[in-house]
Design an enzyme around this catalytic site. Structure first.
Site, short mmCIF file in Angstrom:
data_model
loop_
_atom_site.label_atom_id
_atom_site.label_comp_id
_atom_site.label_asym_id
_atom_site.label_seq_id
_atom_site.Cartn_x
_atom_site.Cartn_y
_atom_site.Cartn_z
N SER A 123 -6.89 1.89 -5.92
CA SER A 123 -6.45 2.31 -7.24
C SER A 123 -7.57 3.01 -8.00
CB SER A 123 -5.99 1.09 -8.05
OG SER A 123 -5.75 1.45 -9.40
N TYR A 126 -4.25 8.35 -10.82
CA TYR A 126 -3.42 8.56 -12.00
C TYR A 126 -3.94 9.81 -12.71
CZ TYR A 126 -1.42 3.85 -11.76
OH TYR A 126 -0.75 2.71 -11.38
N THR A 140 0.43 8.95 -8.04
CA THR A 140 1.52 8.12 -8.55
C THR A 140 2.31 8.91 -9.58
OG1 THR A 140 0.34 6.06 -8.13
CG2 THR A 140 2.10 5.99 -9.77
N LYS A 167 3.73 8.80 -4.58
CA LYS A 167 4.19 7.43 -4.80
C LYS A 167 5.07 7.38 -6.05
CE LYS A 167 2.35 2.73 -5.44
NZ LYS A 167 2.82 2.43 -6.81
N HIS A 178 7.25 0.90 -8.88
CA HIS A 178 6.06 0.30 -9.49
C HIS A 178 6.18 -1.22 -9.57
CE1 HIS A 178 2.50 2.37 -11.25
NE2 HIS A 178 2.23 1.16 -11.69
N GLY A 223 7.71 -3.11 -3.22
CA GLY A 223 8.63 -3.71 -4.17
C GLY A 223 9.29 -4.95 -3.62
#
Length: 348
Positions: free
Chosen positions: A108, A131, A157, A222, A246, A278
């Site tokens: 991330s 991001y 994302t 994503k 998410h 998920g």
């Protein structure tokens, strides 16, 4: 010792014991009424296996490949922000566990330590998730850092155009992003670069094209939840389509990802690899996703429950338990390799 954990439920209980209410809510909760969060899990539970018997299952192969990399099981570590609140080493601990076990880690852009420190923490292939919180100059700077650090692919994302409302963390007055920005972390400019985080709301397919061309890396998108967007992703040359809502943490009242997977696989038609996340909590969940056309699954909450329970050892133990469950389910289902899993193996 982490090796004493015998079930995932035991890991989750240990994680709950080690986390305060705000951190637990951030990890385990979803947005608003948490309907999407529950539907993720329910979509798995509504699928039943169709087992075949009298098949030689004395040898079972659980491995697969993703982005050209061999993985011990079809599970990757999803990008999770603020991992340092679950275990002090943050993203470095997760990537060490991925390296030890033998799977891909997707790092991330909003976790500690820096992307360079996480890249150097272990020798496994890593994907960097970005991001888009800055302008084009900031984006170019980030891509240069990602490539220089040796990441093997780039993941953007796409489902965070606006902030969601997550009641659990709001009620706890707990804001991981604010904590992250105020922490003095050397990695904090990965989030904002001192620029307006509102840039995410203006990202379009043209932005994706521009980033993909600049990066020149295998490209993952994503946050795909419909056949329409999957078709567009293929048309724009995306290498890997990541089916995700998410973890139920963005738009509430969406479908569970397993409910959206078949239409996406159909329109992709083998032109891109497909990842799904998920609600993945069992080895049987992994097999259901593979049977319906995913190449791999990803774990986010389960990953961080393992870290919160016992650091890298806890996460490795989670992966070992998933592997044991996968082997057991494959044998009882009557399949011996991932390529034998087809839609004929499951039904609603």
């Amino acid at each position: 010792m982490a090796t004493q954990f015998v079930t995932v439920q035991e890991v989750i209980q240990a994680a709950r014991h080690n986390l305060n209410q705000g951190t637990w809510g951030y990890l385990s909760g979803g947005s608003e009424s948490e309907t999407t969060l529950r539907r993720n899990r329910n979509a798995f539970d509504r699928l039943a296996f169709r087992p075949r018997v009298l098949v030689d299952v004395s040898t079972i192969e659980t491995s697969t490949t993703l982005l050209g990399h061999k993985m011990r099981i079809p599970v990757v570590l999803a990008p999770v922000g603020s991992q340092q609140v679950f275990f002090s080493e943050g993203g470095a601990a997760a990537t060490k566990a991925a390296d030890e076990f033998g799977i891909l880690d997707v790092v991330s852009s909003v976790t500690e330590p820096s992307l360079e420190d996480i890249a150097s923490a272990a020798n496994n292939p890593k994907v960097f998730q970005l991001y888009l919180h800055g302008d084009w100059e900031w984006t170019k700077e980030m891509i240069a850092r990602i490539k220089a650090a040796g990441y093997s692919a780039l993941c953007i994302t796409a489902d965070t155009a606006r902030p969601s409302r997550r009641d659990r963390t709001m009620l706890a007055r707990w804001n991981p992003r604010a904590n992250f920005l105020a922490s003095g972390s050397p990695n904090r400019h990965q989030v904002s670069g001192g620029r307006n985080g509102g840039h995410a709301s203006s990202v379009t397919w043209e932005t994706i094209d521009r980033i993909k061309n600049l990066a020149g890396l295998p490209f993952i998108l994503k946050g795909i939840a419909t056949a329409e967007d999957a078709a567009l992703a293929v048309a724009h040359g995306v290498d890997t389509i990541w089916v995700s809502n998410h973890g139920g943490r963005q738009l509430d009242h969406g479908l569970g990802t397993m409910d959206t997977l078949p239409e996406i696989v159909e329109v992709v038609a083998g032109k891109a690899e497909v990842i799904l996340d998920g609600g993945v909590q069992r080895g049987s969940d992994v097999l259901k996703a593979i049977a319906l056309g995913a190449k791999a699954t990803a774990i986010g909450k389960l990953q961080c429950w393992g870290l919160a329970a016992a650091g890298p050892e806890g996460l490795v133990r989670v992966l070992e338990i998933l592997e044991d469950e996968i082997i057991s389910a494959m044998g009882l289902l009557g399949v011996t390799s991932m390529d034998q899993l087809t839609p004929a193996c499951v039904r609603q």
